[in-house]
Design a protein around this motif. Structure first.
Motif, PDB file in Angstrom:
ATOM      1  N   VAL A   7     -32.243 -25.364  27.130  1.00 13.65           N
ATOM      2  CA  VAL A   7     -33.261 -23.243  27.841  1.00 13.65           C
ATOM      3  C   VAL A   7     -32.548 -22.854  28.097  1.00 13.65           C
ATOM      4  O   VAL A   7     -32.155 -23.087  29.057  1.00 13.65           O
ATOM      5  CB  VAL A   7     -34.274 -24.073  28.186  1.00 13.65           C
ATOM      6  CG1 VAL A   7     -35.563 -23.198  27.982  1.00 13.65           C
ATOM      7  CG2 VAL A   7     -34.973 -25.393  27.201  1.00 13.65           C
ATOM      8  N   VAL A   8     -32.525 -21.187  27.731  1.00 14.04           N
ATOM      9  CA  VAL A   8     -31.747 -20.593  29.266  1.00 14.04           C
ATOM     10  C   VAL A   8     -33.281 -18.847  29.475  1.00 14.04           C
ATOM     11  O   VAL A   8     -32.310 -18.107  30.162  1.00 14.04           O
ATOM     12  CB  VAL A   8     -30.870 -20.257  27.855  1.00 14.04           C
ATOM     13  CG1 VAL A   8     -30.052 -20.814  27.981  1.00 14.04           C
ATOM     14  CG2 VAL A   8     -31.239 -19.400  26.897  1.00 14.04           C
ATOM     15  N   CYS A  28     -30.312 -16.319  33.161  1.00 12.49           N
ATOM     16  CA  CYS A  28     -30.022 -17.718  33.334  1.00 12.49           C
ATOM     17  C   CYS A  28     -28.310 -17.430  33.369  1.00 12.49           C
ATOM     18  O   CYS A  28     -27.419 -17.063  32.579  1.00 12.49           O
ATOM     19  CB  CYS A  28     -30.704 -18.188  32.192  1.00 12.49           C
ATOM     20  SG  CYS A  28     -29.674 -19.362  31.878  1.00 12.49           S
ATOM     21  N   VAL A  29     -27.979 -17.865  34.397  1.00 10.40           N
ATOM     22  CA  VAL A  29     -26.271 -17.567  34.592  1.00 10.40           C
ATOM     23  C   VAL A  29     -25.873 -18.818  33.896  1.00 10.40           C
ATOM     24  O   VAL A  29     -24.675 -19.351  32.961  1.00 10.40           O
ATOM     25  CB  VAL A  29     -25.868 -18.712  36.166  1.00 10.40           C
ATOM     26  CG1 VAL A  29     -24.558 -18.469  36.296  1.00 10.40           C
ATOM     27  CG2 VAL A  29     -26.666 -17.071  36.990  1.00 10.40           C
ATOM     28  N   ALA A  30     -26.327 -20.322  33.996  1.00 14.29           N
ATOM     29  CA  ALA A  30     -25.895 -21.204  33.216  1.00 14.29           C
ATOM     30  C   ALA A  30     -26.709 -22.414  32.831  1.00 14.29           C
ATOM     31  O   ALA A  30     -27.848 -22.626  33.733  1.00 14.29           O
ATOM     32  CB  ALA A  30     -24.885 -21.397  33.669  1.00 14.29           C
ATOM     33  N   GLY A  39     -31.012 -25.762  34.770  1.00 13.78           N
ATOM     34  CA  GLY A  39     -30.542 -24.621  34.281  1.00 13.78           C
ATOM     35  C   GLY A  39     -29.862 -24.179  36.199  1.00 13.78           C
ATOM     36  O   GLY A  39     -30.982 -23.964  36.633  1.00 13.78           O
ATOM     37  N   TRP A  40     -29.519 -23.511  35.752  1.00 10.92           N
ATOM     38  CA  TRP A  40     -29.357 -22.131  36.937  1.00 10.92           C
ATOM     39  C   TRP A  40     -29.287 -20.954  36.610  1.00 10.92           C
ATOM     40  O   TRP A  40     -28.718 -20.323  35.798  1.00 10.92           O
ATOM     41  CB  TRP A  40     -28.071 -22.389  38.012  1.00 10.92           C
ATOM     42  CG  TRP A  40     -27.728 -23.460  38.601  1.00 10.92           C
ATOM     43  CD1 TRP A  40     -26.565 -24.493  37.837  1.00 10.92           C
ATOM     44  CD2 TRP A  40     -27.611 -23.682  40.502  1.00 10.92           C
ATOM     45  NE1 TRP A  40     -26.858 -26.035  39.420  1.00 10.92           N
ATOM     46  CE2 TRP A  40     -27.249 -24.309  40.114  1.00 10.92           C
ATOM     47  CE3 TRP A  40     -28.222 -23.050  40.858  1.00 10.92           C
ATOM     48  CZ2 TRP A  40     -27.519 -25.747  41.978  1.00 10.92           C
ATOM     49  CZ3 TRP A  40     -28.313 -23.389  42.183  1.00 10.92           C
ATOM     50  CH2 TRP A  40     -27.924 -24.997  42.156  1.00 10.92           C
ATOM     51  N   PHE A  41     -30.404 -20.110  37.342  1.00 13.23           N
ATOM     52  CA  PHE A  41     -30.632 -18.490  37.880  1.00 13.23           C
ATOM     53  C   PHE A  41     -30.118 -17.898  39.025  1.00 13.23           C
ATOM     54  O   PHE A  41     -30.331 -18.948  39.545  1.00 13.23           O
ATOM     55  CB  PHE A  41     -32.158 -18.864  37.300  1.00 13.23           C
ATOM     56  CG  PHE A  41     -32.292 -19.220  36.144  1.00 13.23           C
ATOM     57  CD1 PHE A  41     -32.945 -18.319  35.228  1.00 13.23           C
ATOM     58  CD2 PHE A  41     -32.642 -20.222  35.511  1.00 13.23           C
ATOM     59  CE1 PHE A  41     -33.273 -18.301  33.961  1.00 13.23           C
ATOM     60  CE2 PHE A  41     -33.188 -20.867  34.374  1.00 13.23           C
ATOM     61  CZ  PHE A  41     -33.240 -19.814  33.268  1.00 13.23           C
ATOM     62  N   ARG A  42     -30.272 -16.621  38.405  1.00 14.48           N
ATOM     63  CA  ARG A  42     -29.599 -15.697  40.132  1.00 14.48           C
ATOM     64  C   ARG A  42     -30.784 -14.438  39.859  1.00 14.48           C
ATOM     65  O   ARG A  42     -31.003 -14.352  38.949  1.00 14.48           O
ATOM     66  CB  ARG A  42     -28.504 -15.384  40.231  1.00 14.48           C
ATOM     67  CG  ARG A  42     -27.760 -14.802  38.819  1.00 14.48           C
ATOM     68  CD  ARG A  42     -26.828 -14.891  38.796  1.00 14.48           C
ATOM     69  NE  ARG A  42     -26.180 -13.286  38.307  1.00 14.48           N
ATOM     70  CZ  ARG A  42     -24.071 -13.608  38.142  1.00 14.48           C
ATOM     71  NH1 ARG A  42     -23.695 -14.028  39.063  1.00 14.48           N
ATOM     72  NH2 ARG A  42     -23.596 -12.634  37.915  1.00 14.48           N
ATOM     73  N   GLN A  43     -31.036 -13.842  41.112  1.00 14.53           N
ATOM     74  CA  GLN A  43     -31.183 -12.787  41.060  1.00 14.53           C
ATOM     75  C   GLN A  43     -31.334 -12.178  41.862  1.00 14.53           C
ATOM     76  O   GLN A  43     -31.222 -11.939  43.318  1.00 14.53           O
ATOM     77  CB  GLN A  43     -33.449 -12.824  41.075  1.00 14.53           C
ATOM     78  CG  GLN A  43     -33.979 -11.641  40.802  1.00 14.53           C
ATOM     79  CD  GLN A  43     -35.704 -11.978  40.419  1.00 14.53           C
ATOM     80  OE1 GLN A  43     -36.169 -13.552  41.084  1.00 14.53           O
ATOM     81  NE2 GLN A  43     -36.313 -11.006  40.481  1.00 14.53           N
TER      82      GLN A  43
END
Length: 124
Positions: A105-106, A47-49, A35-39
């Protein structure tokens, strides 16, 4: 024991594109959901993707649908996020993450392995 390292972040003008990548090392023989997350400052990590092990199932946040594309190459142990039509609201630190299993999973609490993050800044 999996190590994740992101790269490709930087500064881009609104409307531009950027591609961030993540290289995995260590125990990569097992299957993982990636997964890719951003903050962003003052905001929770989101979760972005995300993509399942075989790539057959993907997830995108509503805010990035149609603009971002996640991809992975299991043979090379890499996962990437192509970001197009960027806007200032996309400015954040982007993290890649991994969790064992074939399921999609997100939720960030369910991920076990995290990269150090890479800064993406979109100017107006």
């Amino acid at each position: 024991q999996v190590q994740l390292v992101e790269s490709g972040g930087g500064l881009v003008q609104a409307g531009g594109s950027l591609r961030v990548s993540c290289a995995a090392s260590g125990r990569t023989v097992s299957s993982y959901c990636m997964g890719w997350f951003r903050q962003a400052p003052g905001k929770e990590r989101e979760c972005v993707a995300a993509m399942s092990w075989r790539g057959g199932i993907t997830y995108y946040a509503d805010s990035v649908k149609g603009r971002f594309t996640i991809s992975r190459d299991n043979a090379k142990n890499t996962v990437s996020l192509q970001m197009n039509s960027l806007n200032p609201e996309d400015t954040a630190v982007y993290y890649c993450a991994a969790v064992l299993g074939h399921r999609l999973v997100v939720v960030h609490r369910e991920y076990d392995y995290w990269g150090q993050g890479t800064q993406v800044t979109v100017s107006s």
